[in-house]
Write a protein that holds these residues in place. Structure first.
Motif, short mmCIF file in Angstrom:
data_model
loop_
_atom_site.label_atom_id
_atom_site.label_comp_id
_atom_site.label_asym_id
_atom_site.label_seq_id
_atom_site.Cartn_x
_atom_site.Cartn_y
_atom_site.Cartn_z
N ILE A 73 -8.11 0.17 2.30
CA ILE A 73 -8.26 1.43 1.56
C ILE A 73 -7.93 2.60 2.47
O ILE A 73 -7.24 3.55 2.07
CB ILE A 73 -9.69 1.57 1.00
N SER A 74 -8.41 2.55 3.70
CA SER A 74 -8.12 3.63 4.65
C SER A 74 -6.63 3.71 4.96
O SER A 74 -6.04 4.79 5.00
CB SER A 74 -8.89 3.40 5.96
N ALA A 75 -6.00 2.55 5.17
CA ALA A 75 -4.58 2.53 5.53
C ALA A 75 -3.69 2.92 4.37
O ALA A 75 -2.61 3.48 4.59
CB ALA A 75 -4.21 1.14 6.04
N ALA A 76 -4.13 2.63 3.16
CA ALA A 76 -3.29 2.86 1.98
C ALA A 76 -3.65 4.15 1.26
O ALA A 76 -3.58 4.22 0.02
CB ALA A 76 -3.41 1.67 1.04
N HIS A 77 -4.00 5.18 2.01
CA HIS A 77 -4.42 6.43 1.38
C HIS A 77 -3.32 7.05 0.53
O HIS A 77 -3.58 7.81 -0.41
CB HIS A 77 -4.88 7.43 2.45
N ILE A 78 -2.06 6.73 0.82
CA ILE A 78 -0.94 7.30 0.05
C ILE A 78 -1.01 6.86 -1.41
O ILE A 78 -0.73 7.64 -2.32
CB ILE A 78 0.40 6.89 0.68
N SER A 79 -1.39 5.61 -1.64
CA SER A 79 -1.47 5.10 -3.01
C SER A 79 -2.88 5.21 -3.58
O SER A 79 -3.10 4.98 -4.78
CB SER A 79 -1.04 3.63 -3.06
N GLY A 80 -3.84 5.54 -2.73
CA GLY A 80 -5.24 5.53 -3.14
C GLY A 80 -5.93 4.24 -2.76
O GLY A 80 -7.15 4.13 -2.87
N GLY A 81 -5.14 3.23 -2.35
CA GLY A 81 -5.74 1.96 -1.92
C GLY A 81 -6.57 1.30 -2.99
O GLY A 81 -7.70 0.90 -2.75
N HIS A 82 -6.01 1.13 -4.19
CA HIS A 82 -6.78 0.52 -5.28
C HIS A 82 -7.04 -0.96 -4.99
O HIS A 82 -8.16 -1.43 -5.13
CB HIS A 82 -6.03 0.65 -6.59
N GLN A 113 6.91 5.48 -3.18
CA GLN A 113 6.18 5.34 -1.92
C GLN A 113 4.79 4.76 -2.16
O GLN A 113 4.34 3.87 -1.43
CB GLN A 113 6.08 6.70 -1.23
N ALA A 114 4.11 5.27 -3.19
CA ALA A 114 2.77 4.77 -3.50
C ALA A 114 2.80 3.30 -3.88
O ALA A 114 1.92 2.52 -3.47
CB ALA A 114 2.15 5.60 -4.63
N LEU A 115 3.82 2.88 -4.64
CA LEU A 115 3.91 1.48 -5.05
C LEU A 115 4.18 0.56 -3.86
O LEU A 115 3.62 -0.54 -3.79
CB LEU A 115 5.02 1.32 -6.10
N VAL A 116 5.00 1.01 -2.93
CA VAL A 116 5.26 0.20 -1.72
C VAL A 116 3.97 0.03 -0.92
O VAL A 116 3.62 -1.08 -0.49
CB VAL A 116 6.37 0.84 -0.87
N VAL A 117 3.26 1.13 -0.73
CA VAL A 117 2.01 1.08 0.03
C VAL A 117 0.97 0.22 -0.68
O VAL A 117 0.28 -0.61 -0.05
CB VAL A 117 1.46 2.50 0.26
N GLU A 118 0.86 0.38 -2.00
CA GLU A 118 -0.11 -0.41 -2.77
C GLU A 118 0.21 -1.90 -2.69
O GLU A 118 -0.69 -2.74 -2.57
CB GLU A 118 -0.12 0.06 -4.23
N PHE A 119 1.49 -2.23 -2.73
CA PHE A 119 1.90 -3.64 -2.61
C PHE A 119 1.50 -4.21 -1.26
O PHE A 119 0.91 -5.29 -1.18
CB PHE A 119 3.42 -3.76 -2.80
N ILE A 120 1.81 -3.49 -0.20
CA ILE A 120 1.50 -3.98 1.15
C ILE A 120 -0.01 -4.15 1.32
O ILE A 120 -0.49 -5.18 1.82
CB ILE A 120 2.05 -3.01 2.22
N ALA A 121 -0.77 -3.15 0.90
CA ALA A 121 -2.23 -3.19 1.08
C ALA A 121 -2.86 -4.32 0.27
O ALA A 121 -3.75 -5.03 0.75
CB ALA A 121 -2.84 -1.85 0.70
N THR A 122 -2.39 -4.50 -0.97
CA THR A 122 -2.94 -5.56 -1.81
C THR A 122 -2.57 -6.93 -1.25
O THR A 122 -3.40 -7.86 -1.23
CB THR A 122 -2.44 -5.43 -3.26
#
Length: 247
Positions: A69-78, A20-29
């Motif tokens: 960063i706010s939207a990707a809190h699940i991954s930490g929004g790196h 889940q974190a990787l999916v969110v991090e991918f979308i946010a990046t």
């Protein structure tokens, strides 16, 4: 003082929370790079005063960083391999999960850049290069200082347990420092602060001029900021991730 790197395990990638974190991090990046590169393309397309163009790019990057960063809190929004490295040396993410994040970030940045190239009918993708009269040494130092500023702010406003609970303003503050750093260093080193943000456009355009600067500078700056903040400023009640392979 010591590095607090937690090794973790290759099995992390099979765990639902990591997926889940990787999916969110991918979308946010992806969305961060898409907006950031698009803003530079708009400046190229419309032309005009260089200072106004730099301001537009700084504002666009600062806003999208804060939102993602706010939207990707699940991954930490790196959104940034240098941020991931800074958190790794402080023991806030495992080594193996960091590897997965880095792959995620570089692939997302590349796909965002390719999509922009397609959507604009093949318009030139602006790449990060050193400003006129700026040598490699100066460029690396610029990127070290600017990235240190970014990761130090991430730690101070989002990682430090004393600040995390204070109203959730961390993403906004991090967005501000990204915008400020671009205004300060954009004309000199391009103020990348992010190897993935530099990599995507370079890959699509095939222009690797000065590219190594945007790996060496940000990664050194990120690691230094994580190491210094973790060892000197975080209250000792913080317990980093375990150093074994059971995470």
């Amino acid at each position: 003082m010591a590095l607090k790197i937690a090794l973790g395990s290759t099995q992390e990638i099979t765990k639902p929370d990591c997926i889940q974190a990787l999916v969110v991090e991918f979308i946010a990046t992806f969305l961060f790079v898409f907006t950031g590169v698009a803003s530079a393309m708009v400046v190229d397309k419309l032309g005009g005063d260089a200072l106004v163009g730099l301001f537009v790019i700084a504002v666009a990057h600062g806003l999208v960083v804060a939102v993602m960063i706010s939207a990707a809190h699940i991954s930490g929004g790196h959104l940034n391999p240098a941020v991931t490295l800074g958190l790794l040396v402080g023991g806030h993410i495992t080594f193996y999960r960091s590897i997965f994040y880095w792959i995620d970030q570089f692939v997302a940045a590349s796909l965002a850049s390719y999509l922009l190239y397609y959507l604009t009918g093949g318009q030139r993708i602006p790449v990060h290069t050193l400003g006129s009269g700026v040598g490699y040494g100066e460029g690396v130092i610029w990127e070290i200082v600017l990235t240190f500023s970014l990761i130090f702010t991430v730690y101070g406003t989002m990682v430090d347990p004393k600040k995390r609970s204070e109203g959730g303003t961390g993403p906004i503050v991090v967005g501000f420092v990204v915008g400020a750093n671009i205004l300060a260093g954009g004309a000199f080193s391009a103020a990348s602060m992010n190897p993935a943000r530099s990599f995507g456009p370079a890959l699509v355009s095939g222009n690797w001029t000065d590219h190594w600067v945007y790996w060496v500078g940000p990664l050194i700056g990120g690691a230094l900021a994580g190491f210094i903040y973790e060892n000197f400023f975080i209250h000792r009640s913080h317990v980093p991730l375990p150093l074994d392979e059971e995470n």
